[in-house]
Design an enzyme around this catalytic site. Sequence first.
Site, PDB file in Angstrom:
ATOM      1  N   LYS A  21     -16.363  82.246 166.177  1.00  0.00           N
ATOM      2  CA  LYS A  21     -15.577  81.046 165.912  1.00  0.00           C
ATOM      3  C   LYS A  21     -14.910  80.505 167.172  1.00  0.00           C
ATOM      4  CE  LYS A  21     -11.655  81.938 163.934  1.00  0.00           C
ATOM      5  NZ  LYS A  21     -10.529  81.599 164.821  1.00  0.00           N
ATOM      6  N   THR A  22     -14.242  81.380 167.929  1.00  0.00           N
ATOM      7  CA  THR A  22     -13.518  80.927 169.123  1.00  0.00           C
ATOM      8  C   THR A  22     -14.470  80.297 170.129  1.00  0.00           C
ATOM      9  OG1 THR A  22     -11.877  82.682 168.816  1.00  0.00           O
ATOM     10  CG2 THR A  22     -11.999  81.660 170.988  1.00  0.00           C
TER      11      THR A  22
ATOM     12  N   ASP B 160      -7.713  75.192 164.067  1.00  0.00           N
ATOM     13  CA  ASP B 160      -8.238  76.546 163.874  1.00  0.00           C
ATOM     14  C   ASP B 160      -7.534  77.198 162.683  1.00  0.00           C
ATOM     15  OD1 ASP B 160      -9.589  78.910 164.318  1.00  0.00           O
ATOM     16  OD2 ASP B 160      -8.283  79.574 165.951  1.00  0.00           O
ATOM     17  N   GLU B 161      -8.201  78.156 162.039  1.00  0.00           N
ATOM     18  CA  GLU B 161      -7.630  78.911 160.902  1.00  0.00           C
ATOM     19  C   GLU B 161      -7.058  77.959 159.853  1.00  0.00           C
ATOM     20  OE1 GLU B 161      -8.310  81.905 160.782  1.00  0.00           O
ATOM     21  OE2 GLU B 161      -8.110  82.929 162.707  1.00  0.00           O
TER      22      GLU B 161
ATOM     23  N   GLN C 179     -10.752  84.705 154.336  1.00  0.00           N
ATOM     24  CA  GLN C 179      -9.708  85.371 155.110  1.00  0.00           C
ATOM     25  C   GLN C 179      -8.352  84.681 154.944  1.00  0.00           C
ATOM     26  OE1 GLN C 179     -10.930  87.027 159.072  1.00  0.00           O
ATOM     27  NE2 GLN C 179     -12.764  85.793 158.761  1.00  0.00           N
TER      28      GLN C 179
ATOM     29  N   ARG D 289     -12.646  94.215 160.083  1.00  0.00           N
ATOM     30  CA  ARG D 289     -12.094  94.558 161.406  1.00  0.00           C
ATOM     31  C   ARG D 289     -12.977  95.592 162.101  1.00  0.00           C
ATOM     32  NH1 ARG D 289     -10.546  90.430 162.165  1.00  0.00           N
ATOM     33  NH2 ARG D 289     -11.486  90.006 160.153  1.00  0.00           N
TER      34      ARG D 289
END
Length: 760
Positions: free
Chosen positions: A32-33, A223-224, A254, A607
């Site tokens: 994503k980043t 973002d997010e 998430q 994770r």
Amino acid sequence: MDYLQGLNPAQRDAVLQAKGPVMIIAGAGSGKTRVITMRVAHLIASGVDAFNILVLTFTNKAAKEMRERIMHVVGAEAKNIWMGTFHSVFAKLLRVEADKIGYPNNFTIYDTDDSKSVIRAILKEMSLDDKLYNPNFVYNRISAAKNNLISWQEYMQNEQIQADDFSTGRGQLGEIYKTYASRCYRAGAMDFDDLLFQTNRLLKENPEVLNKYQHKFKYLMVDEYQDTNFSQYLIVKKLAAVNENICVVGDDAQSIYAFRGANIQNILNFEKDYPDLKIFKLEQNYRSTQNIVNVANSIIANNKEQLKKEVFSKKEEGDKIKVMRAFSDNEEGKIVAEGIMQERSTKGLKWNNFAILYRTNAQSRSMEEALRKLNIPYKIYGGQSFYQRKEIKDLIAYFRLTINPNDEEALKRVINYPRRGIGDTTIDRIILSADQHQITPWEVVIEPSKYLDGRSSASVGVFGTMIQSFQVITKTLSAYDAALHIAQHAGMLKDLYEDKSVEGLNRYENIQELLNGIKEFSEREDIEEKGLEVFMQDVALLTNDDKGDDKDVDTVSLMTIHSSKGLEFSHVNVVGLEENLFPSQMSLNSRSDLEEERRLFYVAVTRAESKLTISYATSRFKFGTLISCEPSRFLDEIDARYLELDFTAKPTASNNPFFDDERNSWNKRNTDTFSKPKPATTPVKTTSILAKAHVPSAGFAPSDTGNLQVGMEVEHERFGYGKVISLEGNKPDIKATIFFKEIGQKQLLLKFAKLRIVNN
């Protein structure tokens, strides 16, 4: 366009779609980043002015990482992008426009402690019971109101809100909110929620300001997005209304911050706001093995409210996910610590390859004890922040008061530190005089002879003169030189240096570390303004989620699952998979709450890069009483093909053969389930891990256990038949350790246990 090299087709398409509304659904570990940064780089490379790009994130760490990556592609032009957290970006905007809503441009930003301090003072003044009006509760109530854009006026006029408050005996909440807002305004201060609340107010009440920023920010990226609340949603929607070049990135799977006000509907219903929306799905997971991804998919498939995607991994299949059962929380810690020790030694790993994730902070105790016994180094995330330490807050308060002398909380904190003969009585008189004359406490401080008597007036006057001298100094010096001058002349450095205790030395070193940080800030080449005021803006906006990677520190990481979001580890242990713990008992009242708990489990699982271990205990202490625990329903939702069951842990006080019988019985019941392959898209229901519930014998009635002896056989209504192994303590608090055939060893307080003695 070299920056497009290495992107997969879905990532590339998302980067190249520059115009119009775009939603990028980014699965865990999907890069994503990289997509966000390359998309911004592509906009600049395509001729878009960096000044016209706004990128909103949820942590300063994420913003810094993105800016560095963009600079690597397009160079210094990246410095001109408006990029940062919601709070930092709109604090910057408010610094320019605050006068239009009646605030000074040098307003102070109150942190949570400052806000609660104001609330406690208000409760004291109003003579309200701080148990009924708990400052934490009041703060959260006001915060929730602001995040839903409810002003104190609307709060007091809303009949439903007022009815709710009066029904709980807290009818004064509206008055507290009103006084709190007035007190912050008088101090020239905004709390964290105000940064968004007042931005919404600014844009609503000043159409010319809204129009200015709508045309300035021609391209928006968020973002997010699944973590946005109503206030954030509205700001973004307003700013994007003219050009509609808005790109939101996130993963509904998430979304785990409803308790902070995040609304998952913002991402689920994004298409309703922009019917011509283009959607891109990043479904390849680059982080985790296939088995880990498959487990995550089978978990989240049980949620009804979601944006469907098929996450996959091209990495190796990897180990199956081990599920471990312990007889107590202490034994769970023991088997987790031993597993980490063994894995590290056999595979040559470092301690920082391992993480232990839990639902609640309280669970860390048993893990810490087990790690210490094996001399395994560890670090707990979520401890006290450097900037929350008393000595740091004291010096920061001097800085705040120098920049904004109307900051009442900063004034009260340092006016008598180090001690200068200004006691609590004098401070109360300053506040009272300010209230009576409708002025700020600072106005009393700089003209004390008007409002205070002799000796206290002189001491207060000296303090006021000192702060005024600091104000003059900071206008000409760099942040570091000004900070050092204040620390020295306020007397703090001398006071801490003279304290030769271990704690005193630590506090002195912490102040030196703060000054070192300010020195580093003053020498940065990427910023033009390097005054103390600019440094203070950065400090005030540090978020709780700005976690350092600490990759050079070789320790096992312990943290709540909420704290783990955005991090990744080679080996992850998720502990405490028990009903009423995970999922939390408070989440079982509604489907939406339960689905958020499931998303939290999804976050925990994703994770892990190489190895994932899940564990649960059949009993744990709660409020001093040993309770029986059932395995979490989430374990039954995992596709059984990807699991490996490890029930080899033996009860520590007995080698009772009942355990082996039960384990063999469990494995036999599950052989068929684990051997037959099922379609990956259909969650496989395994047989319940918990042994069948005990049915009490006919006419069950508890016996008098006053003469209970070791070796006696007993029956418990829920746990079944067992044998007393040991007794300890004195009446009436005798504890019995009993090995039950069905569920293993438990320790019970006899006065609560309700046991039937079967034979002597």
